[in-house]
Design a protein around this motif. Sequence first.
Motif: not given
Lengths: 339, 339
Positions: A81-98
Amino acid sequence: MSSPIDNRPVILTGDRTTGPLHLGHYVGSLKNRVALQQSHRQFLLLADMQALTDNARDPDRIRRNVLEVAFDYLAVGIDPLATTICVQSALPALAELTVLYLNFVTVGRLERNPTIKTEIQLRGFERDIPAGFLCYPVAQAADITAFKATIVPVGEDQAPLIEQTNEIVRRLNRQVGRDVLPEAEAMIPTVGRLPGVDGKAKMSKSQGNAIPLSASPDDIRQAVRVMYTDPDHLRAADPGKVEGNVVFTYLDAFAEDKDFVEDLKAHYRRGGLGDMVVKRHLEDSLQALLAPIRERRARYAADPGYVLDVLRQGTATAKERTEATFAELRAALGLFTFT
Amino acid sequence: MSSPIDNRPVILTGDRTTGPLHLGHYVGSLKNRVALQQSHRQFLLLADMQALTDNARDPDRIRRNVLEVAFDYLAVGIDPLATTICVQSALPALAELTVLYLNFVTVGRLERNPTIKTEIQLRGFERDIPAGFLCYPVAQAADITAFKATIVPVGEDQAPLIEQTNEIVRRLNRQVGRDVLPEAEAMIPTVGRLPGVDGKAKMSKSQGNAIPLSASPDDIRQAVRVMYTDPDHLRAADPGKVEGNVVFTYLDAFAEDKDFVEDLKAHYRRGGLGDMVVKRHLEDSLQALLAPIRERRARYAADPGYVLDVLRQGTATAKERTEATFAELRAALGLFTFT
């Protein structure tokens, strides 16, 4: 969704999902993340894509450890509830920015990155460097900026990666004519790196000198039993060395009562204190620290559906945030967008 | 949506959106695309991200030309009901596949790519090669495989890029243990490259020796007037050379009546045929070819909303297809997925 106004500084951190976490992670970062999660807007990235940069032949292991690392996070007290835990490969914007940022960094600059140079040697890559490995500082810049993180906890040896990120940020802000992306600051841990139980500089699963957070009471006992002390301290009556003595390094890191540890050190130095006795104290500390972590971890591991839901929600929040950054940067640069 | 069973071979082609297209594009590829669009499942990629690899300082120009190139496509007869026209930067799976594939190619392999080596020299990049430029064969492999294209029309000098794609495909298929991605074949155009109006080997907007598809009647007249012929053919009565004479190269490419062109050539060779007369014939052919293209182009340019809708629909179709490929490959490799 976060509250409409959230002025807390933004932290991005995380782990490559190559294996479950261990005591070295706990001391070096996990403890700190738990301490910061209320005062900061914290994102934890399960970096499965980055893990592939030197594990392309073993994606199966990378996948399995996404959940294992998530169990570790929750077990040490990361609060979803305090920290957002997320999976890198499920975030297309990270690849797009790369892919976008690759156009703003030269090959020569990447080859000169001290962290990359060292790691290329460590891994024996030489001319067979995977392109993804050479480019991973760019991918990391994508991660950091996508979340608009201003604080990135990293080991001292990783500081050049933050410099690389800020170079890209300044390059883009200059081109755009305004600060569309924030610069980030490295947050170097004040405590040193935890050595392995064998006295080697770094605790690491692959070196077989690590105590995983899921260690059983027997594992802990055994690890402490074989732990590296002062090799010249042969009889309890002899004076012993505390420096480089892993048992004392661990006591410094884990024992609650610091005065008691100082007394032990003095006693050990002047002689008359056997390794067995010191080790018993350390074992007690580690058993006390790890028992509730192990218990919570087992509960989460027994309910992977719940943990998947945590990751699903965190990833949805992260998706929104990272895609907003990419859209903002696209617009600022004047790239094509459907309106 | 395509019909449930569509066994037509899949073509991927497209253009970097660096400027409007010209007669060289028409002869070398556009004409062929129009001819193939019923017998093949054809995807046309407006490659704005690839255009950035050597135009990072001028994203504005790249954006503007997305629509300009789309106008060109529709003007020459690309039918959006038959061909899917889509915008590269709006397809996240292409970036995701690029970042994934970077782990399966070594830096050394990219540096040895003959196309890249030549283009690095042409652009004077040397050690200041943008990383995105070095990596663009990987991005191209992502494009081709994302669409599961088996046919890729490219110039002869670009054939090594298809080989690079197939290397990645084989590498992944081997790791996965089955053919999850198809190999692609280069389709090399049978007609040679159209020279510039100045006789230089390549027609190119940046060289100022191109006739754009939107050329006005006056532009066309002027371009033909200054066109390179046989520099030794000073008087009409003299024999002239047809080889390397751009006017005849263009007549071969554009005149409808091939017998008539052969007669003209014979007459020119034996003498008695002035450049002015030959040029008049060429001008007639070009005016006839370009008039309807220019007219249609003007109609589309006057209705950018319609063209944007074409791109929006095409990009939606392409998004579905490319994301399905990425999902399939993720599953086959055993990467993490939310279920």
